[in-house]
Structures are given as structure tokens and as C-alpha cells.
Design a protein around this motif. Structure first.
Motif, PDB file in Angstrom:
ATOM      1  N   GLN A   1      -2.483 -11.273   6.134  1.00 49.77           N
ATOM      2  CA  GLN A   1      -3.706  -9.939   6.007  1.00 49.77           C
ATOM      3  C   GLN A   1      -2.765  -8.781   5.280  1.00 49.77           C
ATOM      4  O   GLN A   1      -3.322  -8.173   4.400  1.00 49.77           O
ATOM      5  CB  GLN A   1      -3.942  -9.296   7.563  1.00 49.77           C
ATOM      6  CG  GLN A   1      -4.700  -8.040   7.556  1.00 49.77           C
ATOM      7  CD  GLN A   1      -5.052  -7.719   8.928  1.00 49.77           C
ATOM      8  OE1 GLN A   1      -4.435  -8.027  10.067  1.00 49.77           O
ATOM      9  NE2 GLN A   1      -6.233  -6.907   8.969  1.00 49.77           N
ATOM     10  N   GLU A   2      -1.613  -8.643   5.464  1.00 49.20           N
ATOM     11  CA  GLU A   2      -0.723  -7.712   4.755  1.00 49.20           C
ATOM     12  C   GLU A   2      -0.735  -8.156   3.328  1.00 49.20           C
ATOM     13  O   GLU A   2      -1.019  -7.130   2.297  1.00 49.20           O
ATOM     14  CB  GLU A   2       0.630  -7.424   5.222  1.00 49.20           C
ATOM     15  CG  GLU A   2       0.656  -6.876   6.600  1.00 49.20           C
ATOM     16  CD  GLU A   2       2.195  -6.965   7.098  1.00 49.20           C
ATOM     17  OE1 GLU A   2       2.675  -5.765   7.367  1.00 49.20           O
ATOM     18  OE2 GLU A   2       2.703  -7.930   7.208  1.00 49.20           O
TER      19      GLU A   2
ATOM     20  N   ALA B   1       0.967  -1.153   0.016  1.00 46.90           N
ATOM     21  CA  ALA B   1      -0.044  -0.001  -0.071  1.00 46.90           C
ATOM     22  C   ALA B   1       0.742   1.258  -0.134  1.00 46.90           C
ATOM     23  O   ALA B   1       0.508   2.233  -0.643  1.00 46.90           O
ATOM     24  CB  ALA B   1      -0.923  -0.062   1.183  1.00 46.90           C
TER      25      ALA B   1
ATOM     26  N   GLU C   1      -3.171  -9.774   1.722  1.00 41.65           N
ATOM     27  CA  GLU C   1      -4.766  -9.628   1.152  1.00 41.65           C
ATOM     28  C   GLU C   1      -5.095  -8.327   1.000  1.00 41.65           C
ATOM     29  O   GLU C   1      -5.955  -7.867  -0.048  1.00 41.65           O
ATOM     30  CB  GLU C   1      -5.647 -10.191   2.329  1.00 41.65           C
ATOM     31  CG  GLU C   1      -5.593 -11.856   2.138  1.00 41.65           C
ATOM     32  CD  GLU C   1      -5.518 -12.664   1.061  1.00 41.65           C
ATOM     33  OE1 GLU C   1      -6.496 -11.943   0.150  1.00 41.65           O
ATOM     34  OE2 GLU C   1      -5.205 -13.622   0.801  1.00 41.65           O
ATOM     35  N   GLN C   2      -4.545  -7.379   1.781  1.00 42.06           N
ATOM     36  CA  GLN C   2      -4.915  -5.844   1.932  1.00 42.06           C
ATOM     37  C   GLN C   2      -4.129  -5.025   0.838  1.00 42.06           C
ATOM     38  O   GLN C   2      -4.341  -3.891   0.423  1.00 42.06           O
ATOM     39  CB  GLN C   2      -4.731  -5.368   3.069  1.00 42.06           C
ATOM     40  CG  GLN C   2      -5.753  -5.732   4.218  1.00 42.06           C
ATOM     41  CD  GLN C   2      -5.537  -5.092   5.423  1.00 42.06           C
ATOM     42  OE1 GLN C   2      -4.682  -4.424   5.848  1.00 42.06           O
ATOM     43  NE2 GLN C   2      -6.440  -5.409   6.545  1.00 42.06           N
TER      44      GLN C   2
END
Length: 325
Positions: A264-265, A233, A267-268
Motif C-alpha cells: 500500500q505504501e 509522500a 502504491e500510494q
């Protein structure tokens, strides 16, 4: 045999040195005194000789500091003939004497910084410790303080493959005299503000070809299955998934480093491509450039952050990294 200078200092302070060794044996029951003796000969003696030549009045205090640190390093298995990290021995023997004047004024700071750097650089897969050592030796005559030593060490660690040091190293380089900063980048005669601006704007400056990172873990590599990649991100790295494990990949002109991350990192992480990038069969087009990939067409995946295109395929465990600029 050790040098006459070192032998004289040890003899004059025999009781003090013996007491320090006895205390170290209590703290480190596994301390191998034969290994310690070898490190005194191979690692401590050269720097004592160098300091004796540069500042003889400081040789005793430097020897005491080096002796204490050597006991701790050997006690932890970090130095000596059976060291977990042989590069540390090399740094003490070959590099530390280059900083004799600084050692004379701040032996613990200098030896601590060089030792920590040696341990860290040698522990990073893909880093180039010998390059870091050569760079440090080359700029040693220009380094006038511990702060400069720390800053130039960080810059040269980045250039030796520690890509995650990039922004910190650039900030550190700004604290150096311009001539020393330029020497650390091998660009004497250039203008530091321009070089700094170019390095900040383009992580791939000086490397238009990019690099390939990763291989099969069964052959000593990083990935158990062909990796999947997404841009992070913050636009500075890539989130990687392979064999139910997740990583953060940071790469630039000087190297690529893999850190642990979470599912999670991954997937985001976004997965949008700039309009300048498109895939045509086994050829990827970046603006007006075209690169034919050495993998079969089909199922090739692309991910891009602010500066880099990452290419993966189910046919390989490697990630191809190409500059976008």
C-alpha cells in the motif's frame, strides 16, 4: 593474564562476583563460562585499567557494573569469542577505555549506550562500524557528559552510514557545544550555525556524485528482481518494489538504508518529476548537468523526492541515486 588492578578487585570481592556468576547461570542456562572468562580478559580488563588510572576510587564500582553487564551480554551470545556481533567486543576493548572519566561516574549508562550502538550499527547493512569507532575515539577527550556521549554517538552513526538518523542526528548535534559538534563532523574552525543550515538544506552536502544501492539477492544483495522505485509522500525517501516485496529506502551523502514497507505504501507513493529533470536515451539531465548512464536506453525509470533522483532499469538490480542540487 588480567591486569593486577582487575585481579585485585576480583580477589577482594570473590564471594560477591561468584554469587553474581551463579545467578547468571540460572538466568542463562547456555552461558559459557569459558567465553565469559575470555571476555573478562579481553573486554572488561582494558576498561578497568583505564578507570583505575583516571579515578582509582571508582574502579571497584565500575568493575561490578561491567561484570554484571558482561554476564548478560555473554549470556545472550552478544559478547565473547563466539559473539553474534564481534564489533561489540572491539568497542569494549578499544573504545570504552577512551571514556574512562565518564565510566567512573556512570558506568551502566556509558557501557549500555556504547553496547547498544555497537549492536545496532553492526546490524545495518552498508554501515561502517570502524568509521563510527574511529570518530568516537577522536572526539572522546571533548565529551563531558552522558548526554553528550549519546548525542555525538548518534551524529557519528549517521555519518557512518545510518542515513535514517539524519534529522535526529542534526537535532542531537544542536545540543552539543559548537566545538564538539564541529569536531563530530570533521570541520573544526567552521561556524556551527552555517554548517547546520547547510546539512539541513542539502542531504547530499559533501557528496555531489551520489551513490549506487542494491544488488541481486541471489548474490547476497537486496533485490530478487530489478527494483521499481517511487518517491515517498513525505519527500524524504523512496518506496521500492521488488519480487513482490516492498521497502523504504532512505539515502543521503553518508549512506543508504533499506527498511521494510507495505504494498500500500508503494502504491500510494507519488511519481512526479521536477521540471529540471529529463531523460534523453541513456542520458539523464538535471538542470545543466548531464549524466550518461551505464545501462541500455529504453525502460529506464526515474523517480525524485525533494533532494534525490533515483534511477532504475530492468537491466540492473541496483538503484542509482543522484543529488538534485
Amino acid at each position: 593474564m588480567i591486569s593486577p588492578a582487575f585481579a585485585s578487585i576480583l580477589a577482594s570481592g570473590r564471594a560477591q562476583f561468584n554469587a553474581r556468576a551463579a545467578e547468571a547461570r540460572r538466568r542463562f542456562p547456555a552461558l559459557d563460562m569459558a567465553a565469559f572468562g575470555t571476555f573478562l580478559h579481553d573486554g572488561v580488563d582494558p576498561l578497568v585499567v583505564a578507570v583505575t588510572a583516571a579515578a582509582p576510587e571508582r574502579a571497584g564500582s565500575v568493575t561490578l557494573a561491567a561484570y554484571d553487564m558482561a554476564l548478560e551480554l555473554v549470556g545472550h551470545g552478544l559478547a565473547g569469542p563466539a559473539a553474534k556481533n564481534p564489533f561489540l567486543n572491539t568497542v569494549w576493548r578499544e573504545l570504552a577505555p577512551s571514556f574512562a572519566s565518564l565510566l567512573a561516574t556512570a558506568p551502566l549508562d556509558v557501557l549500555g549506550m556504547l553496547s547498544n550502538a555497537a549492536i545496532h550499527i553492526a546490524s545495518v547493512a552498508g554501515a561502517r562500524p570502524a568509521q563510527w569507532q574511529a570518530g568516537m575515539a577522536a572526539v572522546a577527550p571533548q565529551v563531558g557528559s552522558v548526554a553528550q556521549l549519546r548525542a555525538v554517538g548518534q551524529v557519528l552513526a549517521w555519518r557512518a552510514g545510518l542515513a535514517h538518523f539524519r534529522l535526529g542526528a542534526l537535532a542531537a548535534a544542536d545540543t552539543l557545544p559548537p566545538a564538539l559538534a564541529l569536531a563530530a563532523f570533521g570541520e573544526p574552525g567552521a561556524q556551527w550555525p552555517q554548517v547546520h543550515a547547510q546539512l539541513l538544506a542539502n542531504p547530499w552536502r559533501g557528496n555531489a556524485d551520489g551513490r549506487e544501492f542494491g544488488s541481486f539477492s541471489g548474490l547476497g544483495g537486496d533485490f530478487g528482481t530489478p527494483p521499481q522505485v517511487r518517491a515517498t509522500a513525505d519527500g524524504c525517501g523512496f518506496a521500492v518494489s521488488s519480487a513482490e516485496r516492498h521497502y523504504l529506502l532512505v539515502a543521503d551523502a553518508y549512506g543508504a538504508v533499506l527498511h521494510s514497507a507495505t504494498a500500500q505504501e508503494f502504491e500510494q507513493a507519488p511519481n512526479e518529476l521536477p521540471s529540471s529533470v529529463r531523460l534523453d536515451g541513456a542520458a539523464v539531465h538535471i538542470g545543466v548537468r548531464s549524466i550518461v548512464l551505464d545501462v541500455p536506453a529504453g525502460d529506464i525509470a526515474l523517480a525524485a523526492n525533494a533532494h534525490t533522483l533515483a534511477i532504475t532499469s530492468p537491466w540492473t538490480h541496483a538503484i542509482r541515486l543522484l543529488p538534485l542540487a
